[in-house]
Scaffold this active site. Structure first.
Site, short mmCIF file in Angstrom:
data_model
loop_
_atom_site.label_atom_id
_atom_site.label_comp_id
_atom_site.label_asym_id
_atom_site.label_seq_id
_atom_site.Cartn_x
_atom_site.Cartn_y
_atom_site.Cartn_z
N GLY A 233 0.78 -1.23 0.00
CA GLY A 233 0.00 0.00 0.00
C GLY A 233 0.81 1.28 0.00
CD GLU A 274 2.18 -8.98 1.18
OE1 GLU A 274 2.50 -10.10 1.60
OE2 GLU A 274 1.03 -8.51 1.30
CE1 TYR A 317 -9.04 -0.01 -9.39
CE2 TYR A 317 -7.09 0.47 -10.69
CZ TYR A 317 -7.90 -0.43 -10.03
OH TYR A 317 -7.54 -1.75 -10.00
CB CYS A 346 -15.32 -0.64 -30.64
SG CYS A 346 -16.75 -0.04 -31.50
CE1 TYR A 382 -1.47 -4.34 -8.39
CE2 TYR A 382 -0.59 -2.18 -7.83
CZ TYR A 382 -0.87 -3.49 -7.48
OH TYR A 382 -0.57 -3.94 -6.23
N1 LLP Z 1 -0.40 -7.11 -0.32
C1 LLP Z 1 -1.67 -7.48 -0.57
C2 LLP Z 1 -2.28 -8.52 0.23
C3 LLP Z 1 -2.39 -6.86 -1.61
O1 LLP Z 1 -3.64 -7.23 -1.84
C4 LLP Z 1 -1.76 -5.87 -2.39
C5 LLP Z 1 -2.48 -5.24 -3.50
C6 LLP Z 1 -0.43 -5.51 -2.09
C7 LLP Z 1 0.21 -6.15 -1.05
C8 LLP Z 1 0.32 -4.48 -2.87
O2 LLP Z 1 -0.28 -3.26 -2.82
P1 LLP Z 1 0.52 -1.98 -3.39
O3 LLP Z 1 1.76 -1.81 -2.55
O4 LLP Z 1 0.86 -2.27 -4.80
O5 LLP Z 1 -0.44 -0.85 -3.28
N2 LLP Z 1 -4.99 -2.54 -9.41
C9 LLP Z 1 -4.98 -1.53 -8.37
C10 LLP Z 1 -4.28 -2.02 -7.12
C11 LLP Z 1 -4.83 -3.31 -6.58
C12 LLP Z 1 -4.04 -3.79 -5.42
C13 LLP Z 1 -4.36 -5.17 -5.05
N3 LLP Z 1 -3.63 -5.63 -3.91
C14 LLP Z 1 -4.30 -0.27 -8.92
O6 LLP Z 1 -3.96 -0.26 -10.09
O7 LLP Z 1 -4.16 0.72 -8.20
#
Ligand code: LLP
Length: 432
Positions: A233, A274, A317, A346, A382
């Site tokens: 996150g 993570e 989003y 399209c 992503y």
């Molecule tokens: N750990 C878990 C359990 C997760 O579900 C996620 C992301 C992460 C770590 C990594 O999160 P990050 O550090 O990348 O924010 N497609 C969306 C984001 C979906 C995230 C899903 N889980 C986007 O493009 O913003």
């Protein structure tokens, strides 16, 4: 422009090079659309997180084998959310049996394929639903496990990336932890880890709230606990006005929790982070060719050959990505215009300049013409992984730029590959 550019340096401007490579030459040689990754930027982001002893890459953000291998070289371990992601991690040489485990399966279900793969390779599991306890015990008797807890609150850059609270499907509800500890004990599993991930693209204030919730849950687990994970996150700066997070402060908060628990339990407690986006977002650029410049009433559109089949974040989003123009043939555009940027699909939602709820917005970009290249930045996370074959568009090529060398890390899909698993009705085998 120099290496390791950040979004605000090129957003809305003319950009001719990435990591020392000429953008127009790359597209001339490799075609478009292309995902480009700057390896040095990934290394820089890994170095930022050195203070955390275990950094586990959420590979769902960008799981190309070459990106995983690059991260492995930097000492980063991985998270996997599917059988496919476990197999990718194994393919680049991550060990399933090391300590701490180099691969952790994190999900809210075991589909049958995942259960079979985690059983076969003895993958450490982070369980996000109570039912997974018995399912795992059956295939990995006596295993050590981590439980993913939903602390009852969450936060994200969009409601769709908020993974905590009662509206989220993720994790074991915090009030059910004691019952799940009983369940684990009854079937011979030892709970050695706790994990909380409240959402993506959040801020320090919200991420810090998790510390307190974690400490409470850790006391319920007791001294069998060896590791706590703060989840991912960590935000990335996509546009001017956004600020990056104070990582030292974030580490201090978690380190204090870990130290208190270590004193209480009388043994060391591991601390994991993570991140997905933080490590790879800024390294990635989507390059697309402008194929039409047309006026619709008061709006001027740049239409490019990449769409939401390549980059879904804006339509999903209302995500903002920095954009720049690379003029082809050396013409330097002197002035900016407010334009709407769209793709080839399209579907009217195929617009890169949109806000949450699908509201079309305009962006100030250099004057461009057909043949010029649109550079969409911060697309390393992503981006390509969420690509699709909608409108029978082949997946884009992926290229890694590293220390003056250009590597094609995924060739552009061909239409033949795209339809390879399909059969026309005449050949279809009927089974009953
Ligand atoms: N750990 C878990 C359990 C997760 O579900 C996620 C992301 C992460 C770590 C990594 O999160 P990050 O550090 O990348 O924010 N497609 C969306 C984001 C979906 C995230 C899903 N889980 C986007 O493009 O913003």
């Amino acid at each position: 422009m120099k290496n390791n550019m950040i979004a605000t340096q090129y957003d809305g401007k003319v950009l001719t090079e990435i990591a020392g490579f000429s953008i127009s030459q790359l597209v001339a040689e490799q075609g478009s659309p292309i995902y480009l990754y700057d390896a040095e930027m990934i290394r820089e982001r890994c170095a930022d997180l050195q203070v955390f002893e275990t950094v586990r890459f959420a590979q769902k953000a960008c799981s190309n084998l070459s990106i995983l291998a690059l991260l492995k070289e930097q000492g980063i371990v991985v998270d996997a959310v599917s059988a496919g992601e476990v197999l990718r991690a194994l393919a680049v040489g991550y060990s399933p049996t090391s300590n701490p485990p180099e691969i952790v399966y994190t999900s809210d279900i075991f589909d049958r394929e995942a259960l079979q793969v985690v059983a076969e390779h003895r993958i450490h599991c982070n369980l996000g639903s109570p039912e997974m306890i018995e399912q795992l015990a059956e295939v990995q008797p006596g295993a050590e496990v981590t439980l993913r807890i939903n602390p009852g609150f969450g936060h994200g850059h969009s409601q769709k990336t908020n993974t905590g609270g009662p509206q989220s499907k993720h994790g074991i509800w915090h009030e059910q932890l004691p019952a799940c500890l009983e369940r684990a004990k009854a079937c011979g599993l030892t709970v050695v880890g706790l994990h909380m991930h409240i959402g993506s693209g959040t801020d320090l204030e919200h991420l810090a709230q998790v510390c307190e919730a974690m400490e409470k849950c850790a006391r319920l687990v007791g001294p069998s606990l060896k590791t706590i994970s703060a989840g991912g996150g960590l935000p990335t700066v996509y546009r001017a006005g956004q600020t990056s997070m104070d990582l030292a402060q974030y580490h201090r908060l978690w380190d204090a929790v870990r130290n208190r628990l270590a004193t209480e339990f009388g043994h060391a407690i591991g601390l994991e982070l993570e991140p997905g986006r933080y490590l790879v977002a800024e390294s990635g650029y989507l390059l697309a060719e402008i194929r039409a410049v047309k006026r619709m009433g008061e709006n001027l559109f740049y239409l490019v050959d990449a769409g939401f089949n390549n980059l879904a974040r804006p339509i999903l989003y209302g995500a903002y990505h920095p954009m720049a123009i690379c003029p082809v043939g050396g013409r330097a555009s002197s002035e900016n215009r407010d334009v709407v940027v769209g793709g080839p699909l399209c579907e009217s939602g195929d617009i890169f300049t949109q806000e949450d709820g699908g509201v079309v917005s305009r962006r100030s970009l250099p004057t461009a013409q057909v043949g010029d290249i649109l550079v969409i930045g911060c697309t390393g996370a992503y981006g390509s992984v969420m690509g699709s074959n909608y409108n029978s568009k082949p997946l884009a090529a992926e290229i890694l730029l590293d220390r003056g060398v250009l590597r094609i890390i995924r060739h552009r899909q061909t239409v033949e590959e795209l339809i390879a698993n399909e059969r026309s009705a005449l050949e279809t085998v009927v089974t009953r």
